[in-house]
Motif scaffolding. Structure first.
Motif, PDB file in Angstrom:
ATOM      1  N   ARG A  20      13.993  88.881 -56.248  1.00  0.00           N
ATOM      2  CA  ARG A  20      14.087  90.401 -55.775  1.00  0.00           C
ATOM      3  C   ARG A  20      14.382  90.440 -54.513  1.00  0.00           C
ATOM      4  O   ARG A  20      15.448  91.402 -54.270  1.00  0.00           O
ATOM      5  CB  ARG A  20      12.208  90.257 -56.250  1.00  0.00           C
ATOM      6  CG  ARG A  20      12.443  92.325 -55.820  1.00  0.00           C
ATOM      7  CD  ARG A  20      13.170  92.772 -56.644  1.00  0.00           C
ATOM      8  NE  ARG A  20      13.257  93.600 -56.974  1.00  0.00           N
ATOM      9  CZ  ARG A  20      14.272  94.773 -56.885  1.00  0.00           C
ATOM     10  NH1 ARG A  20      15.344  94.252 -56.443  1.00  0.00           N
ATOM     11  NH2 ARG A  20      14.085  95.822 -57.154  1.00  0.00           N
ATOM     12  N   ARG A  46      18.161  92.226 -54.174  1.00  0.00           N
ATOM     13  CA  ARG A  46      18.158  94.040 -53.050  1.00  0.00           C
ATOM     14  C   ARG A  46      19.170  93.796 -52.605  1.00  0.00           C
ATOM     15  O   ARG A  46      20.090  95.142 -52.152  1.00  0.00           O
ATOM     16  CB  ARG A  46      16.875  93.983 -52.539  1.00  0.00           C
ATOM     17  CG  ARG A  46      16.842  95.802 -51.593  1.00  0.00           C
ATOM     18  CD  ARG A  46      15.998  96.788 -52.762  1.00  0.00           C
ATOM     19  NE  ARG A  46      16.150  97.792 -52.185  1.00  0.00           N
ATOM     20  CZ  ARG A  46      15.869  99.195 -51.618  1.00  0.00           C
ATOM     21  NH1 ARG A  46      14.390  98.466 -52.923  1.00  0.00           N
ATOM     22  NH2 ARG A  46      15.579  99.822 -51.187  1.00  0.00           N
ATOM     23  N   THR A  99       9.476  94.546 -60.266  1.00  0.00           N
ATOM     24  CA  THR A  99       9.622  93.119 -59.617  1.00  0.00           C
ATOM     25  C   THR A  99       8.374  92.006 -60.054  1.00  0.00           C
ATOM     26  O   THR A  99       8.811  90.984 -59.471  1.00  0.00           O
ATOM     27  CB  THR A  99       8.798  93.396 -57.922  1.00  0.00           C
ATOM     28  OG1 THR A  99      10.069  94.815 -57.478  1.00  0.00           O
ATOM     29  CG2 THR A  99       9.033  92.456 -57.165  1.00  0.00           C
ATOM     30  N   ILE A 148      10.784  90.030 -62.529  1.00  0.00           N
ATOM     31  CA  ILE A 148      11.015  89.088 -61.928  1.00  0.00           C
ATOM     32  C   ILE A 148      10.216  88.015 -61.628  1.00  0.00           C
ATOM     33  O   ILE A 148      10.196  86.918 -61.755  1.00  0.00           O
ATOM     34  CB  ILE A 148      11.494  89.306 -60.699  1.00  0.00           C
ATOM     35  CG1 ILE A 148      13.471  90.656 -60.826  1.00  0.00           C
ATOM     36  CG2 ILE A 148      12.278  88.281 -60.241  1.00  0.00           C
ATOM     37  CD1 ILE A 148      13.758  91.664 -60.180  1.00  0.00           C
TER      38      ILE A 148
END
Length: 156
Positions: A26, A30, A47, A50
């Motif tokens: 994650r 980003r 998040t 994921i």
């Protein structure tokens, strides 16, 4: 009692490996978006999804590792988990990177590096789960197996 221990080892291995590598993925996603000049978006639900996906993908590998000793076919479960994670990773990366404006050569290098790192977590997650379960069970890793300290002969 053995069944409970096997399930506990599998769940702990899957959750720890999935959470750590899912969270790392994650963060890398980003970074990828920022490097590509996109508008970074963050949501706790995204998040969580994921990380949950990573945990679910490594459960079969962790379970097979908890049930069996070092057998070659446990890596089939790891490959299945990695394949399961590859499909959404490809979808997310194409969605995130598909509509981006032209970027500099340096940004392209960063994009490629971050993309490779994200896919490395996809392949590392099931392997990490198997290795963790092996450690929980007191087994040495299969490749380059080293005997546990308890099995070593005293120096003499």
């Amino acid at each position: 009692m053995r069944t409970l221990r096997v399930l506990t080892n599998a769940v702990v291995g899957a959750v720890v490996a999935g959470v750590i590598l899912g969270a790392l993925s994650r963060v890398l996603m980003r970074l990828l978006t920022i490097t590509a000049g996109g508008e970074p978006r963050f949501s706790w639900s995204g998040t969580f999804f994921i990380v949950l996906l990573y945990v679910a993908a490594v459960v079969p590998a962790a379970l097979v590792a908890a049930i069996t000793a070092a057998r070659w076919w446990r890596w089939l479960a790891a490959a299945a988990g990695a394949a399961f994670l590859t499909v959404p990773a490809l979808g997310v990366s194409s969605e995130e990177l598909g509509a981006l404006p032209e970027v500099s050569a340096m940004a392209q290098v960063g994009i490629v590096a971050a993309s490779v790192a994200v896919f490395a977590t996809v392949f590392a997650a099931p392997v990490a789960a198997i290795r963790l379960v092996d450690r929980l069970k007191g087994r040495a890793p299969v490749a380059g197996a080293v005997r546990p300290v308890s099995e070593l002969e005293p120096a003499g």
